[in-house]
Design a protein around this motif. Structure first.
Motif, PDB file in Angstrom:
ATOM      1  N   TRP A  40     -34.082 -46.988  27.325  1.00 15.94           N
ATOM      2  CA  TRP A  40     -33.278 -48.031  27.959  1.00 15.94           C
ATOM      3  C   TRP A  40     -32.528 -47.426  29.151  1.00 15.94           C
TER       4      TRP A  40
ATOM      5  N   PHE B 144     -38.883 -55.277  33.067  1.00 13.86           N
ATOM      6  CA  PHE B 144     -37.644 -55.115  32.293  1.00 13.86           C
ATOM      7  C   PHE B 144     -36.882 -56.422  32.283  1.00 13.86           C
TER       8      PHE B 144
ATOM      9  N   LEU C 281     -30.727 -52.419  31.075  1.00 16.19           N
ATOM     10  CA  LEU C 281     -32.055 -52.989  31.282  1.00 16.19           C
ATOM     11  C   LEU C 281     -32.974 -52.482  30.173  1.00 16.19           C
ATOM     12  N   LEU C 282     -33.707 -53.404  29.565  1.00 13.99           N
ATOM     13  CA  LEU C 282     -34.632 -53.053  28.490  1.00 13.99           C
ATOM     14  C   LEU C 282     -36.056 -53.172  29.019  1.00 13.99           C
ATOM     15  N   PRO C 283     -36.882 -52.156  28.804  1.00 15.75           N
ATOM     16  CA  PRO C 283     -38.256 -52.238  29.314  1.00 15.75           C
ATOM     17  C   PRO C 283     -39.104 -53.227  28.521  1.00 15.75           C
TER      18      PRO C 283
END
Lengths: 247, 275, 275, 247
Positions: free
Chosen positions: B137, B119, B153-155
């Motif tokens: 997200w 992430f 946090l973005l995967p």
């Protein structure tokens, strides 16, 4: 020289907001903000108040980035872009903007392109100018159908940036982030507080409303002689329509 | 000896398999329109388009032709030629799944892949309806802050394949991408990357630092196809401008399904009939 | 008109103020040795060196000359010329604070600054003594995993100033960095960036995509100084090789404090006397 | 042609480990691993088993990266580097490596350069070959004074990579990650299991120990005729010493 056209008035209004900036960025397909930024830069240089970086993403010549398409967003997230322009299919009274469509998400009654970079830029650029030429109850609404980016954020949310003003074909409004409310600052020639109220789908304050000043002769001359030829290079259609220029 | 296989545009379209997650470049990065037509020609289906960060005619044509099951993008638009008609119709009828995102998030999710991390964080997003519709997200409290400071946090989003068009490749298969460095990130984040080029030139971009700076190294590239005018009717920076007449023609035609079908037919293509 | 001020090497050394956190490039990136000598000349003190990701003679000279309070690096070494003698002495006597890191962590902490996020994750690290001595790093469970999956978050590390040496700048102040793209990240992560160049050339790197690709845009650069041979005795990629004889001379001299002082004296410099 | 030198034997031993690789990376100041990688690449091409990318960071010619100094680490973290070489001031029986120094951290009795990229590379590159020419109780120790990177990790820690083998002037050892223990695989000419035990500061297994095979005539010829001139370009001192070549 003649009177300022509607486009020239808007260029002038926007340029006023950028006078002290060090870095102004302009997104795609924005000839009026682009012209305003180049005008502000030229005037700042003439006042000997230092340099202004104008980054026009649409223009190869004025796009200074070499770290790929993410660089604009990185620079903005670091707080290094002073002003940016955003539009909206809808803008509401809390300055929420909608670039996605009309109706219920996801299918919607009418789908528009999408949110672009607004869901970061609106949060981190100190002075976001909402610029939407069409001023009607259809575009300026009580509540947007989809929040591409909110006008204000809850306490604790990292929000160094946000809406500074709204400029339309009819007027200029300031936005008060504490109160999450617009305030009519000036009406363009031919408009009144009442005509603005009628054309606006949300409530706003209206104390101390002036008429939007037209650009003075020197500024108008600069727009036509110095800025227009630059705009021609990357917005030929616009420059042709407004100034009769041809590439 | 070249370090990269040379194949045909049609072979690239075969390598982009049905149902795959395909990275799609923005109009300024070099859009592989020749491959796009070949995908329609072969009747590709169920493609998932990951746009970096937007798509114009490429996405609209693929959607209109029935090749697309889903789109993740910050925008789908014909730009100065108006809304993307096939896209708008497909969203309104629900024939594609649209996952709305925002430009920096699309960059960031590929950067996470590039960096081999699960992430990456990004500012903004919180309180938007984009975030509200992205259960993939996650918002966490910033562990480095003593005060309230939520951050998203973005995967990492690894892609199956990326395809783009570039001005040229050298004899070894190094591809000139110039300052479109998003194409490097796109490539790094994709299991396979196919590139069409205007031409193959002699020499080696790595011979001088000045030309190496704009190169995507050959070892990342799965295969290359020569496709002169391969971005047409879109433009290719410093090589040719967009074909405004053709784009206007497309924008007008695509306003109705019949007009769209006629436009395809004019190119020897047709809309895929439902399975 | 240039978009960047031109100043002297000595003025750059003044702008690097005592006690600041200074970004320092690796030997392959363009080391500002002329500025390094000017820093010793002016008696700089308490510098904190953040090395991207290592330093060679620059760091060793600054340390030996008494200009440095702390170093954060993945390595301090003279490479093929041996250990960095002043550095080793300073660590052993405790006269500098050494913060051991690892190359990718040093890149990542600047990438976090670049991206305007408070931290970035990195794999590896866990269970090393580097991690054990870094209370400023945080290990969290990967929020995207259902299984045990600890991952280290590294905080953004904004720098006060970065200084590097490059082959040339154009008339507008755009700097050619070629494929040393770590210099772009270094610049993005620093409040101020000063660049010395071999020469200023006519023209504009942005006129063509081919040269724009290797450019650092002028608007990031605080000021430029012309410093021919400014990386000497280190090399500058594609411009001149390292001066092996001089580096050997330095490596031998620096083995003792007296030898180091003699070496400095040979360049008209001296070790800073303690405050 | 003559016998293989010590350096040529080591090049041959390392090359054997790389035969099937698609991407081998070699760090700074590593002429023997660099030569081994170029040899393995040439042999793989001759066998028509496909391409091998050899990335030698030290060499402008063999450094294919254009995304800055972080790219090697990014590629490795994605699992795309098959083999990498690490050394160590000390290496211990659990394959922990120490590149930082001897004695108590931080002041240490003798400080070495530092950990370089080991604290990521050792975790993510599937086949890390520990290469340390000096084989003595001083370099191969019971327990390192500082863990730059651990040989094994606790369950749950992301650890797709790790130690594959240890190659020294005296022998080749395999490493068993489950048991966290080295196993002597072959001794170089002139060495015995006992001489290795005497020179090694940690305990290891020693079943099925062979003699390290020298490169055959074809390989030796390739090293001297094809690989040596390439090495000369970026390790001139080494090529001069081992093969008498001059730039």
């Amino acid at each position: 020289m003649g009177e300022a056209t509607r486009e020239e008035l808007l260029i002038s209004v926007l340029a006023n907001m950028l006078a002290e900036d060090r870095h102004v960025a302009v997104g795609a397909a924005s000839p009026i903000p682009g012209a305003a930024a180049l005008l502000a830069k030229a005037e700042k240089a003439e006042r000997k108040q230092g340099r202004m970086q104008v980054s026009i993403i649409h223009s190869r010549r004025h796009n200074p980035f070499t770290d790929g398409a993410r660089e604009l967003f990185d620079v903005a997230a670091r707080g290094m872009i002073d002003s940016f322009f955003l539009g909206g299919v809808q803008i509401d009274g809390q300055a929420n903007i909608n670039l996605v469509g009309i109706g219920d998400y996801p299918s919607m009654k009418k789908r528009f392109p999408g949110s672009f970079g607004s869901a970061l830029m609106y949060y981190v650029v100190p002075k976001v100018v909402l610029f939407r030429e069409e001023h009607s109850p259809r575009t300026l609404v009580e509540k947007v159908d989809f929040i591409s980016a909110p006008g204000t954020s809850a306490p604790g949310v990292h929000r160094p940036g946000g809406p500074h003003a709204l400029v339309t074909n009819r007027c200029l409004m300031d936005f008060d982030r504490q109160r999450a409310r617009f305030s009519l600052r000036s009406v363009h020639p031919g408009e009144t507080v009442d005509s603005i109220r009628e054309a606006t789908g949300f409530a706003f304050d209206a104390d101390d409303v002036a008429e939007t000043p037209a650009p003075d002769a020197a500024r108008l001359a600069r727009i036509r002689q110095e800025i227009a030829p630059q705009i021609l290079q990357f917005y030929p259609e616009f420059a042709g329509r407004v100034w009769g220029l041809a590439a | 000896m070249t370090d990269v296989d040379h194949i045909s545009v049609e072979e690239i379209a075969e390598a982009v398999t049905d149902g795959c997650l395909m990275g799609v470049p923005a109009d300024y990065s070099g859009v592989p329109m020749a491959v796009t037509r070949a995908l329609i020609q072969r009747g590709a289906r169920d493609l998932q388009l990951y746009c970096l960060p937007l798509t114009t005619m490429q996405g609209d044509m693929l959607i209109g032709a029935g090749c697309v099951a889903g789109v993740e993008a910050a925008a789908v638009t014909l730009g100065e030629y108006g809304l993307a008609p096939s896209f708008s119709r497909a969203v309104q009828t629900g024939s594609i799944q649209m996952q709305d995102s925002t430009c920096p998030a699309l960059h960031t999710q590929l950067q996470a892949v590039e960096k081999g991390v699960p992430f990456m964080p990004l500012r903004g997003l919180i309180g938007s309806d984009i975030e509200a519709h992205r259960p993939d997200w996650r918002t966490i409290p910033n562990p480095f802050s003593n005060e309230e400071d939520p951050i998203v946090l973005l995967p990492a989003r690894p892609l199956d394949v990326a395809v783009f068009h570039a001005p040229y490749a050298d004899a070894k298969g190094n591809v000139f991408i110039g300052r479109q460095r998003e194409l490097a990130t796109l490539t790094h984040a994709s299991r396979q990357t196919f590139v069409t080029v205007e031409k193959i030139v002699d020499g080696d971009l790595f011979e001088k630092e000045a030309t190496a700076a704009g190169a995507l190294p050959a070892f990342y590239v799965s295969a290359i196809a020569e496709a002169p005018n391969g971005a047409w009717p879109l433009g290719l920076t410093d090589v040719y401008p967009p074909d405004a007449d053709e784009l206007r023609r497309y924008a007008a035609a695509a306003r109705s399904p019949d007009g769209f079908a006629d436009y395809l037919a004019g190119q020897g293509l047709s809309v895929r009939t439902a399975a």
